[in-house]
Design an enzyme around this catalytic site. Structure first.
Site, short mmCIF file in Angstrom:
data_model
loop_
_atom_site.label_atom_id
_atom_site.label_comp_id
_atom_site.label_asym_id
_atom_site.label_seq_id
_atom_site.Cartn_x
_atom_site.Cartn_y
_atom_site.Cartn_z
N ASP A 29 0.88 -1.16 0.00
CA ASP A 29 0.00 0.00 0.00
C ASP A 29 0.93 1.22 0.00
OD1 ASP A 29 -2.34 1.63 0.47
OD2 ASP A 29 -1.70 1.73 2.56
N ASP A 31 -0.14 5.23 0.90
CA ASP A 31 -0.42 6.17 2.00
C ASP A 31 -0.57 5.41 3.32
OD1 ASP A 31 -0.57 8.58 0.42
OD2 ASP A 31 -2.46 7.81 -0.37
N ASP A 189 -1.98 -0.77 5.92
CA ASP A 189 -2.23 -0.21 7.25
C ASP A 189 -3.71 -0.18 7.61
OD1 ASP A 189 -2.61 1.86 5.26
OD2 ASP A 189 -2.76 3.28 6.91
#
Length: 254
Positions: A29, A31, A189
């Site tokens: 991922d 961001d 996240d």
């Protein structure tokens, strides 16, 4: 608190503990995982929503991060994605992104990312990025942070029909790398990231310094929890195959 461990009841696929299964590729991922863009993006979301006459708190903005622009602004403005105000907000967000976020350059990197990606490449791990950003935006962010050359394929929201948590983007990334999904890890996240990894039969690796809390991420069975990017590297590198030992070499060691 122990980190870099597996939680939940889902058994490890294959026989990783017995040396049977290995991680040959890692898909990331962007961001909240590689890039510490969350404060700047949250601030920008609040600003754009305000321009559309909607008061949004920093917490509300943070909860929209990680989603594609349509659902994110639809949620913040309380309008359907096709609504004119939502579309105007998306356009304005993209217009301001370079001035509000990209201008920070390498400062956006989380600690250890550059060295960690380089270490994984040295271990022979294939690297890619799969993100809810558009491919153009993701490429621009990777470039200004100075890590574009460390990762291979970049799969953005605009390259798939179905976004997160559907596994299409991570399966496409693995395919571009030429590695089977079950020999790959996805590092993210959010809970959606982990559910996507599980559905794709990838190893789910969560970082706890982004959007998702430890408890939320750990609730997805089988997730490996990491409190730093150094832990991510340790988890993936530990699952690399060991060099083969020939019969002759074994005999010489005796």
């Amino acid at each position: 608190m122990r980190v870099a461990t597996e939680v939940g009841e889902r058994p490890v696929r294959g026989a990783r503990g017995a040396g049977g299964e290995t991680i040959r590729a890692a898909v990331f991922d962007l961001d909240g995982t590689l890039a510490n863009t969350l404060p700047a993006i949250s601030k920008l979301l609040v600003k754009v929503a305000s321009e559309q006459g909607c008061s949004v708190t920093a917490r509300q903005a943070a909860s929209a991060i990680g989603k594609p622009p349509g659902p994110a602004f639809g949620r913040l403005l309380g309008k359907p994605e096709e609504d004119g105000r939502v579309q105007a907000a998306i356009s304005r967000y993209r217009e301001l992104f370079a001035y509000e976020v990209l201008c920070q350059g390498p400062q956006l990197l989380f600690p250890g990312v550059t060295a960690g990606l380089s270490a994984l490449r040295a271990h022979g791990v294939e690297l890619a990025v799969a993100t809810s950003k558009t491919t153009r935006s993701a490429e621009a962010l990777l470039d200004v942070m100075g890590i574009r050359d460390l990762v291979g394929p970049v799969i953005g929201q605009d390259m798939v029909r179905r976004g997160k948590p559907h596994p299409e983007m991570v399966l496409r990334a693995a395919g571009r790398l030429g590695v089977a999904a079950w020999q790959s890890a996805y590092v993210g996240d959010t809970v959606g990231d982990m559910r996507m990894a599980v559905t794709a039969r990838m190893e789910p690796v969560a970082v706890t310094y982004g959007v998702g809390t430890f408890g939320e991420l750990a609730a997805v069975a089988g997730t490996r929890m990491c409190s730093s990017f150094k832990d991510v590297v340790s988890v993936i590198a530990a699952a690399r195959p060991r060099p083969a030992v020939t019969v002759g070499a074994q005999q010489r060691r005796r």
